[in-house]
Write an enzyme that holds these catalytic residues in place. Structure first.
Site, PDB file in Angstrom:
ATOM      1  N   CYS A  93      -2.703  -0.165  -0.836  1.00 32.86           N
ATOM      2  CA  CYS A  93      -2.063   0.721   0.135  1.00 32.86           C
ATOM      3  C   CYS A  93      -1.008   0.022   0.973  1.00 32.86           C
ATOM      4  CB  CYS A  93      -3.114   1.314   1.071  1.00 32.86           C
ATOM      5  SG  CYS A  93      -3.937   0.081   2.064  1.00 32.86           S
ATOM      6  N   GLY A 119       1.417   2.841  -2.768  1.00 35.98           N
ATOM      7  CA  GLY A 119       0.328   3.789  -2.994  1.00 35.98           C
ATOM      8  C   GLY A 119       0.876   5.198  -3.132  1.00 35.98           C
ATOM      9  N   ASN A 193      -5.317  -2.192   4.792  1.00 39.28           N
ATOM     10  CA  ASN A 193      -4.820  -2.680   3.512  1.00 39.28           C
ATOM     11  C   ASN A 193      -5.558  -3.960   3.184  1.00 39.28           C
ATOM     12  OD1 ASN A 193      -3.309  -3.369   1.241  1.00 39.28           O
ATOM     13  ND2 ASN A 193      -1.642  -4.268   2.420  1.00 39.28           N
ATOM     14  N   GLY A 194      -6.239  -3.991   2.033  1.00 40.90           N
ATOM     15  CA  GLY A 194      -6.960  -5.186   1.634  1.00 40.90           C
ATOM     16  C   GLY A 194      -8.265  -4.852   0.953  1.00 40.90           C
ATOM     17  N   TYR A 335       5.600  -8.992  -7.808  1.00 43.02           N
ATOM     18  CA  TYR A 335       5.552  -7.605  -8.274  1.00 43.02           C
ATOM     19  C   TYR A 335       5.508  -6.546  -7.183  1.00 43.02           C
ATOM     20  CZ  TYR A 335       3.779  -3.423 -10.691  1.00 43.02           C
ATOM     21  OH  TYR A 335       3.607  -2.153 -11.163  1.00 43.02           O
TER      22      TYR A 335
END
Length: 587
Positions: A93, A119, A193-194, A335
């Site tokens: 996310c 996301g 996020n994680g 990426y």
């Protein structure tokens, strides 16, 4: 055979961070003071709001559809529900937080749009107006979830937002963040996020103490830890909760009067801070979100730092837990992040261009044209072409209008899923010796289809160049990767992979060259997916995958749900690997 280092295989014939200035300290009891250092930075103080905590139930968009993630096997040409992106690592996310702007929710909406690449299956915003937390969440893209009328329901000068990716087939609405919860001292919203490597242990202890869970999200664990904390004031509850977490987390919290940003001590996932010209403070996963809403990038949220923003004291910085050596995710530069972002103090564009230059210098090949697998391979391909002195051309055109599922005709079409996304340009490829630059190889199934596509378009030779080292280990810190057994570089040598995907030569970015390029910053990055050496060792045999399980509405023990787990690292005695921090922590 594992390919732990880069090699060339071929056929015989062919800190922008600004230092914080020390200021006055908070009044804490001795145990709290031992973990914290406090610094302050002035912030323009908008007019104050009434001091009455309230909570309004969230207003949610209905689920319009579910998404299928069916994927073909390597030898299966009938991939009717295959997405090209299914063979790429994916991040869970992106998060945004805005304080002190009268159009906070609208700016949050725009910032989430800039982070859409992080996301695509759910989005949400929580705004604060007159001490009321109002929430709108929905399944789909940001533009699907929000419109003018919904943003009108989110007034206020403070907001947080979230875009998410789910590993499961269906993206359940109840798992779309930000989450909002009420507790005895008010309400709190959180976007995360994680991924936590001690999620199962924390959840089990909380359930033993009577906590009831509604989702399989790590974020819900954080909310429970905040609720049971005895620390005062509120942001010390966040500090108290985070000291029990292991793994990766970059989070933004909102209460009736505060915006809080926090990053784990290793700094696995990015989180940056900026300001708008009116003094509004902005937090976001990437600087591209700041650019869109005309916020000036100031610095990163430091690993282990908690930043608290309110009208009274402006921006306050606390040290959560110091760590001498950050372990920032190198895949952000390979990426995930957009090329126009600055991540961990480095330009993503410049990093990828250098990756391509290194490949051209260390794995040269006679060729007529250099092409990229769009979009993430483009900048590395430009670097390769510039260094090799060979023209870069658009040999593959990507369609951005294909959803995650598509109905294949009854007459089967070979490599259907890849052909939907990528179209070869025969005029560029026919009769040419082609170098194809991609960012990574995960399972290898997509790479083999791309090689076949290019050869069918008339290419004389196809040489694959990969702008990352071979991926040999699963990630447990916020990147959705398959289990180690599914990773082709963990099972095959470079030559075996070359034979599998059918190219004339194959080379990966050498691991040592990657670290050399990073120079003195090299020790500050996490390379676990390339080396199998994990900065925070998962202690559980099974580690929860990112996102949700296939059916998050199932009743019963969470470990009975299939498809939601990744096997932990193989250790002869994993208990001996538990770090001291975890052994000393307790709920």
């Amino acid at each position: 055979m594992a390919a732990a280092t880069a090699a060339v295989s071929h056929l015989p014939s062919s800190s922008l961070s600004r230092p914080i200035t020390k200021g006055a300290a908070l009044a804490l009891d001795p145990t709290q003071r031992s973990h914290l250092s406090l610094f302050t930075k002035p912030l323009p103080k908008p007019s104050s709001l009434p001091d009455k905590p309230k909570f309004v139930p969230s207003s949610k968009s209905p689920i319009s559809e579910f998404f299928s993630t069916n994927e073909s096997c390597p030898g299966d040409d009938s991939a009717s529900l295959f997405s090209y992106d299914d063979d790429k690592p994916r991040e869970e996310c992106g998060v945004v937080g805005i304080f002190g702007d009268p159009e906070a929710s609208r700016l949050c909406y725009l910032a989430l749009h800039a982070l859409q690449h992080r996301g695509q299956e759910g989005a949400g915003i929580v705004a604060v107006n007159n001490d009321v937390l109002q929430s709108i969440t929905g399944v789909g893209l940001v533009s699907d979830v929000f419109n003018e009328s919904k943003l009108d329901q989110l007034p206020g000068d403070m907001a947080i937002g979230h875009v998410r990716y789910s590993t499961a087939g269906s993206s359940m609405l109840k798992n779309v963040q930000p989450f909002v919860a009420g507790y005895r001292f008010g309400s709190v919203g959180v976007a995360h996020n994680g991924n936590l490597v001690n999620y199962t242990a924390l959840r089990a202890k909380l359930e033993d103490n009577g906590s009831i869970f509604n989702t399989s999200s790590d974020t819900e664990v954080v909310l429970h830890l905040i609720a049971i904390s005895k620390a005062r004031p509120f942001f010390l509850r966040i500090v108290d909760a985070c000291e029990k977490l292991e793994g990766a987390y970059s989070m933004v919290f909102v209460t009736e009067d505060k915006l809080v940003a926090v990053r784990d001590p290793f700094g696995f996932r990015p989180l940056v801070m900026g300001r708008r010209s009116n003094g509004a403070v902005v937090f976001a996963s990437e600087t591209c979100a700041l650019d869109l809403i005309e916020a000036t990038y100031e610095r990163e949220v430091h690993p282990g730092e908690v930043l608290v923003v309110d009208k009274k004291d402006g921006v306050q910085s606390l040290c959560l837990m110091t760590h001498p050596e950050p372990k920032q995710c190198i895949f952000e530069h390979i990426y995930f992040a957009l090329p126009n972002s600055v991540v961990f103090g480095r330009s993503v564009y410049e990093s990828r261009h250098l990756f391509g230059e290194i490949l051209a210098a260390e794995a040269p090949v006679d060729c007529d044209v250099v092409i990229a697998v769009p979009d993430s391979g483009v900048v590395a391909a430009l670097g390769y072409a510039a260094k090799a002195g060979v023209p870069f051309q658009q040999g593959l055109i990507r369609s951005h209008y294909v959803g995650r599922t598509f109905i294949e005709p009854s007459q089967k079409i070979r490599d259907f899923g890849v052909k939907l996304k990528l179209s070869p340009v025969r005029g560029v490829l026919e009769g040419k010796r082609v170098v194809v630059v991609d960012d990574s190889i995960v399972r290898g199934t997509t790479s083999s289809k791309i090689v076949r596509l290019i050869k069918e378009a008339g290419a004389k030779e196809v040489h694959m160049r990969i702008a990352s080292p071979p991926i040999i280990g699963s990630c447990y810190y916020g990147v959705d990767t398959p289990s180690s057994e599914e990773l082709i570089s963990n099972r095959m040598s470079v030559e075996e992979i070359r034979e599998f995907i059918g190219c004339d030569s194959l080379a990966f970015l050498p691991f040592d060259s990657l670290k050399k390029m990073l120079g003195s910053e090299s020790p500050n990055f996490c390379y676990a997916c390339f080396s199998g050496k994990y900065p925070v060792m998962p202690r559980e045999v099974k580690v929860k995958r990112l996102g949700d399980f296939l059916d998050d509405g199932l009743n019963g023990p969470i470990d009975s749900i299939d498809g939601g787990w990744v096997t932990g690292p193989r250790q002869s005695n994993i208990e001996k690997k538990i770090d001291v921090q975890y052994q000393q922590s307790k709920i």
